[in-house]
Design a protein around this motif. Sequence first.
Motif, short mmCIF file in Angstrom:
data_model
loop_
_atom_site.label_atom_id
_atom_site.label_comp_id
_atom_site.label_asym_id
_atom_site.label_seq_id
_atom_site.Cartn_x
_atom_site.Cartn_y
_atom_site.Cartn_z
N MET A 32 -5.56 14.89 27.81
CA MET A 32 -4.71 14.52 26.69
C MET A 32 -5.30 15.10 25.42
SD MET A 32 -4.16 10.49 27.63
CE MET A 32 -2.48 10.21 27.11
N ASN A 33 -4.44 15.43 24.47
CA ASN A 33 -4.93 15.77 23.13
C ASN A 33 -4.53 14.62 22.21
OD1 ASN A 33 -2.22 16.19 22.43
ND2 ASN A 33 -2.37 18.42 22.55
N ARG A 34 -4.86 14.74 20.97
CA ARG A 34 -4.59 13.66 20.02
C ARG A 34 -3.09 13.31 19.97
NH1 ARG A 34 -8.06 11.90 16.30
NH2 ARG A 34 -9.35 13.73 16.68
N ASP A 35 -2.24 14.34 19.97
CA ASP A 35 -0.79 14.10 19.89
C ASP A 35 -0.25 13.41 21.13
OD1 ASP A 35 -0.73 15.25 17.36
OD2 ASP A 35 -0.08 17.21 18.10
N THR A 36 -0.67 13.87 22.34
CA THR A 36 -0.13 13.26 23.55
C THR A 36 -0.67 11.84 23.74
OG1 THR A 36 -1.84 14.29 24.95
CG2 THR A 36 0.26 15.48 24.69
N LEU A 37 -1.90 11.60 23.31
CA LEU A 37 -2.44 10.24 23.36
C LEU A 37 -1.67 9.33 22.42
CD1 LEU A 37 -4.42 8.08 24.21
CD2 LEU A 37 -6.07 9.03 22.57
N THR A 38 -1.41 9.80 21.22
CA THR A 38 -0.64 9.01 20.26
C THR A 38 0.75 8.69 20.81
OG1 THR A 38 -1.84 9.95 18.39
CG2 THR A 38 0.31 8.98 17.92
N GLU A 39 1.41 9.70 21.37
CA GLU A 39 2.76 9.49 21.93
C GLU A 39 2.71 8.49 23.09
OE1 GLU A 39 6.46 11.98 23.92
OE2 GLU A 39 4.82 13.09 23.00
N THR A 40 1.69 8.60 23.93
CA THR A 40 1.54 7.67 25.05
C THR A 40 1.41 6.25 24.55
OG1 THR A 40 0.54 9.32 26.51
CG2 THR A 40 0.00 7.01 26.94
N LEU A 41 0.54 6.03 23.57
CA LEU A 41 0.32 4.68 23.05
C LEU A 41 1.54 4.14 22.31
CD1 LEU A 41 -3.35 5.14 21.82
CD2 LEU A 41 -2.56 4.07 23.95
N GLU A 42 2.30 5.01 21.68
CA GLU A 42 3.49 4.57 20.94
C GLU A 42 4.69 4.29 21.85
OE1 GLU A 42 4.15 7.59 17.98
OE2 GLU A 42 2.60 6.78 16.65
#
Length: 110
Positions: A32-42
């Motif tokens: 995961m990168n920062r963007d995909t992690l953020t999207e996952t958590l959101e």
Amino acid sequence: MNIDQLQFDGQGLICAVVVDDECGDVLMVAWMNRDTLTETLETGRMVYWSRSRQERWRKGDTSGDVQHVRSAALDCDGDALLFRVEQVGVACHTGERSCFHRPLAFEPVD
């Protein structure tokens, strides 16, 4: 701990270990990168970064095999993540339930 405190590698990636929330089986390991992690958590749906294709991929968009996040944790160093998911369908692109379906032969050392 927040995302800014995680230890991403030199390519801006972090390892994600994915476990079936119901039975505890390891389903897959991805990045995961920062963007995909953020999207996952959101969104509550697993989103990864494909190192081979150099693009974002949300699990299930093409296969229908979706992963719904049930919990998330990080390791003691902050450089790996553990996700417990509800797996709908299979996790592996080969059609197997888990990516860890091939035994590795070895001789145990005492």
